[in-house]
Design a protein around this motif. Sequence first.
Motif, mmCIF file in Angstrom:
data_model
loop_
_atom_site.group_PDB
_atom_site.id
_atom_site.type_symbol
_atom_site.label_atom_id
_atom_site.label_comp_id
_atom_site.label_asym_id
_atom_site.label_seq_id
_atom_site.Cartn_x
_atom_site.Cartn_y
_atom_site.Cartn_z
ATOM 1 N N PRO A 20 56.732 -63.261 -21.667
ATOM 2 C CA PRO A 20 56.240 -64.506 -21.045
ATOM 3 C C PRO A 20 56.418 -64.528 -19.524
ATOM 4 O O PRO A 20 55.524 -64.981 -18.795
ATOM 5 N N GLU A 21 57.542 -64.025 -19.063
ATOM 6 C CA GLU A 21 57.787 -63.954 -17.614
ATOM 7 C C GLU A 21 56.783 -63.017 -16.940
ATOM 8 O O GLU A 21 56.231 -63.323 -15.878
ATOM 9 N N TRP A 22 56.542 -61.861 -17.562
ATOM 10 C CA TRP A 22 55.581 -60.907 -16.998
ATOM 11 C C TRP A 22 54.183 -61.510 -16.946
ATOM 12 O O TRP A 22 53.467 -61.353 -15.952
ATOM 13 N N ASN A 23 53.769 -62.177 -18.017
ATOM 14 C CA ASN A 23 52.428 -62.765 -18.039
ATOM 15 C C ASN A 23 52.286 -63.863 -16.993
ATOM 16 O O ASN A 23 51.234 -63.997 -16.347
ATOM 17 N N ALA A 24 53.336 -64.673 -16.826
ATOM 18 C CA ALA A 24 53.302 -65.717 -15.803
ATOM 19 C C ALA A 24 53.170 -65.099 -14.420
ATOM 20 O O ALA A 24 52.428 -65.605 -13.556
ATOM 21 N N ARG A 25 53.866 -64.013 -14.206
ATOM 22 C CA ARG A 25 53.783 -63.343 -12.914
ATOM 23 C C ARG A 25 52.397 -62.744 -12.694
ATOM 24 O O ARG A 25 51.870 -62.774 -11.570
ATOM 25 N N ARG A 26 51.781 -62.221 -13.740
ATOM 26 C CA ARG A 26 50.409 -61.717 -13.611
ATOM 27 C C ARG A 26 49.461 -62.836 -13.185
ATOM 28 O O ARG A 26 48.560 -62.616 -12.359
ATOM 29 N N ARG A 27 49.653 -64.035 -13.742
ATOM 30 C CA ARG A 27 48.806 -65.160 -13.327
ATOM 31 C C ARG A 27 49.028 -65.506 -11.852
ATOM 32 O O ARG A 27 48.086 -65.867 -11.142
ATOM 33 N N GLU A 28 50.266 -65.396 -11.379
ATOM 34 C CA GLU A 28 50.547 -65.656 -9.969
ATOM 35 C C GLU A 28 49.862 -64.625 -9.081
ATOM 36 O O GLU A 28 49.289 -64.974 -8.036
ATOM 37 N N VAL A 29 49.909 -63.363 -9.478
ATOM 38 C CA VAL A 29 49.247 -62.317 -8.704
ATOM 39 C C VAL A 29 47.740 -62.557 -8.681
ATOM 40 O O VAL A 29 47.091 -62.445 -7.631
ATOM 41 N N ALA A 30 47.170 -62.910 -9.840
ATOM 42 C CA ALA A 30 45.733 -63.181 -9.906
ATOM 43 C C ALA A 30 45.350 -64.346 -9.004
ATOM 44 O O ALA A 30 44.319 -64.295 -8.309
ATOM 45 N N ALA A 31 46.167 -65.390 -8.997
ATOM 46 C CA ALA A 31 45.890 -66.540 -8.134
ATOM 47 C C ALA A 31 45.944 -66.146 -6.662
ATOM 48 O O ALA A 31 45.124 -66.605 -5.842
ATOM 49 N N ALA A 32 46.896 -65.279 -6.313
ATOM 50 C CA ALA A 32 46.994 -64.815 -4.932
ATOM 51 C C ALA A 32 45.768 -63.995 -4.543
ATOM 52 O O ALA A 32 45.226 -64.150 -3.432
ATOM 53 N N TYR A 33 45.321 -63.120 -5.439
ATOM 54 C CA TYR A 33 44.089 -62.369 -5.171
ATOM 55 C C TYR A 33 42.908 -63.316 -4.960
ATOM 56 O O TYR A 33 42.127 -63.154 -4.011
ATOM 57 N N ARG A 34 42.757 -64.279 -5.854
ATOM 58 C CA ARG A 34 41.628 -65.201 -5.737
ATOM 59 C C ARG A 34 41.655 -65.938 -4.401
ATOM 60 O O ARG A 34 40.612 -66.127 -3.763
ATOM 61 N N GLU A 35 42.840 -66.347 -3.991
ATOM 62 C CA GLU A 35 42.966 -67.061 -2.717
ATOM 63 C C GLU A 35 42.621 -66.156 -1.543
ATOM 64 O O GLU A 35 41.877 -66.543 -0.633
ATOM 65 N N ARG A 36 43.144 -64.942 -1.537
ATOM 66 C CA ARG A 36 42.950 -64.045 -0.406
ATOM 67 C C ARG A 36 41.554 -63.445 -0.354
ATOM 68 O O ARG A 36 41.119 -62.983 0.708
ATOM 69 N N LEU A 37 40.852 -63.432 -1.489
ATOM 70 C CA LEU A 37 39.503 -62.865 -1.530
ATOM 71 C C LEU A 37 38.416 -63.943 -1.556
ATOM 72 O O LEU A 37 37.239 -63.640 -1.774
ATOM 73 N N ALA A 38 38.822 -65.174 -1.342
ATOM 74 C CA ALA A 38 37.848 -66.270 -1.296
ATOM 75 C C ALA A 38 36.884 -66.059 -0.127
ATOM 76 O O ALA A 38 37.203 -65.404 0.864
ATOM 77 N N ASN A 39 35.687 -66.591 -0.292
ATOM 78 C CA ASN A 39 34.646 -66.546 0.739
ATOM 79 C C ASN A 39 34.074 -65.152 0.975
ATOM 80 O O ASN A 39 33.387 -64.919 1.974
ATOM 81 N N LEU A 40 34.377 -64.240 0.056
ATOM 82 C CA LEU A 40 33.716 -62.938 0.075
ATOM 83 C C LEU A 40 32.619 -62.925 -0.985
ATOM 84 O O LEU A 40 32.646 -63.730 -1.926
ATOM 85 N N PRO A 41 31.652 -62.012 -0.881
ATOM 86 C CA PRO A 41 30.595 -61.933 -1.900
ATOM 87 C C PRO A 41 31.104 -61.264 -3.185
ATOM 88 O O PRO A 41 30.636 -60.199 -3.592
ATOM 89 N N LEU A 42 32.106 -61.901 -3.792
ATOM 90 C CA LEU A 42 32.717 -61.442 -5.029
ATOM 91 C C LEU A 42 32.705 -62.581 -6.035
ATOM 92 O O LEU A 42 32.779 -63.756 -5.663
ATOM 93 N N ARG A 43 32.656 -62.217 -7.318
ATOM 94 C CA ARG A 43 32.839 -63.201 -8.387
ATOM 95 C C ARG A 43 34.007 -62.778 -9.264
ATOM 96 O O ARG A 43 34.327 -61.598 -9.356
ATOM 97 N N PHE A 44 34.631 -63.777 -9.887
ATOM 98 C CA PHE A 44 35.783 -63.542 -10.748
ATOM 99 C C PHE A 44 35.476 -64.043 -12.156
ATOM 100 O O PHE A 44 34.573 -64.855 -12.364
ATOM 101 N N GLN A 45 36.258 -63.588 -13.108
ATOM 102 C CA GLN A 45 36.135 -64.037 -14.486
ATOM 103 C C GLN A 45 36.464 -65.528 -14.560
ATOM 104 O O GLN A 45 37.531 -65.961 -14.127
ATOM 105 N N HIS A 46 35.547 -66.306 -15.127
ATOM 106 C CA HIS A 46 35.750 -67.761 -15.227
ATOM 107 C C HIS A 46 36.788 -68.073 -16.294
ATOM 108 O O HIS A 46 36.776 -67.506 -17.384
ATOM 109 N N VAL A 47 37.690 -69.000 -15.976
ATOM 110 C CA VAL A 47 38.739 -69.433 -16.897
ATOM 111 C C VAL A 47 38.636 -70.939 -17.079
ATOM 112 O O VAL A 47 38.670 -71.691 -16.102
ATOM 113 N N GLU A 48 38.523 -71.381 -18.330
ATOM 114 C CA GLU A 48 38.494 -72.810 -18.620
ATOM 115 C C GLU A 48 39.905 -73.394 -18.523
ATOM 116 O O GLU A 48 40.897 -72.689 -18.717
#
Length: 368
Positions: A247-275
């Motif tokens: 559970p700790e590892w998975n939570a950390r993966r979500r944090e890394v993913a959120a950081a990537y999304r933030e730092r790669l915003a406004n680029l011509p990239l798309r990410f997997q949609h999450v409901e």
Amino acid sequence: MHVARYNYRDQFGEDPTPLMRQVSEMLLAGRYILTGEVDGFESDFAAFLGVKHARGLNSGTDALTIALRACGVTQGAEVITQANTFHATVAAIRLCGARPVLVDAEERSFSLDARQLAGAITPRTRAVIPVHLYGQPAPMGAILAQVRDGRIAVIEDAAQAVGARIDGRPVGSLGAAACFSFHPSKNLAAAGDGGAVATNDGDLDRQVRLLRELGQDGQNHHVVVGLNSKLDAIQAAVLRYKLPRLPEWNARRREVAAAYRERLANLPLRFQHVEPAEEHVYHLFQVRTDRRDDLLRHVRAAGVDAVVRYPTPIHLQPAFADLGWRKGDFPVAERLAEELLCLPIRPDLTRDEIDYVADCVRSFFRGR
């Protein structure tokens, strides 16, 4: 800087001595097959998933094959799955003598497009395999709503999504059965191959047990034609050692993913949609661009261990040429195969590594 995809040393914590001592004792004592270590892991894993039963197997591929057979899928049956999955999902269907029926992926989530499911169901359909792809839960509510009559088993391919949740419920607890892989690349990794089938159905669990143990119901009493597919005891010990940290590892993966999304915003990239109701565990972090191959070369030259997964979709693989699928049959799967790129994601990825990967990607689009 080199940013690697895997860091196996980190998965064992600061002091792996207790596990090493246990493995040494097991080797010397001959505790190899279906030991207390296997029983203990199966019990812990079932509790983690919130199901009644879990059986350890040799691999995720065997888990799929055995789950299909335990659900009564045989020669001449049809099994529906998605066109953008890994080879093993469809290979397991063929290994049971059944015919795979593909539906295309949904453009934003990359999951099975549940809107196409009804049109794929025929009187020969015996199972549907939704794939929780890259760690993202499949749309289980929409899928289960279309197969309520009990004739069609829903078998979750959760190989990439151990610990993911939908509305708070773990994937692997929603269908008739669920299949997991513990390949070293997975979020919960064995020291080699391993897999499991989980279920709440006691009769189905008994069939899984028989099928993994050469069809034996008691020593030398073979009641079905089974396989020899048991989780090694040493792998069970490794997995049981790691499971509490998942559970700790998975939570950390979500944090890394959120950081990537933030730092790669406004680029011509798309990410997997999450409901909002979905809890992704980011086995893979995918970015989508029509310049994928050029971006891959750019970041790898800079020391970023990015990779392309599934560059040739299932329906265009030579192994399934006899099924008559053609280019253009599943256009979303084809586009995803051409446009998705996995950036490194690990629970221990540092801020400096995240920033470096993001800077490499940004420099590509800025022409530097």
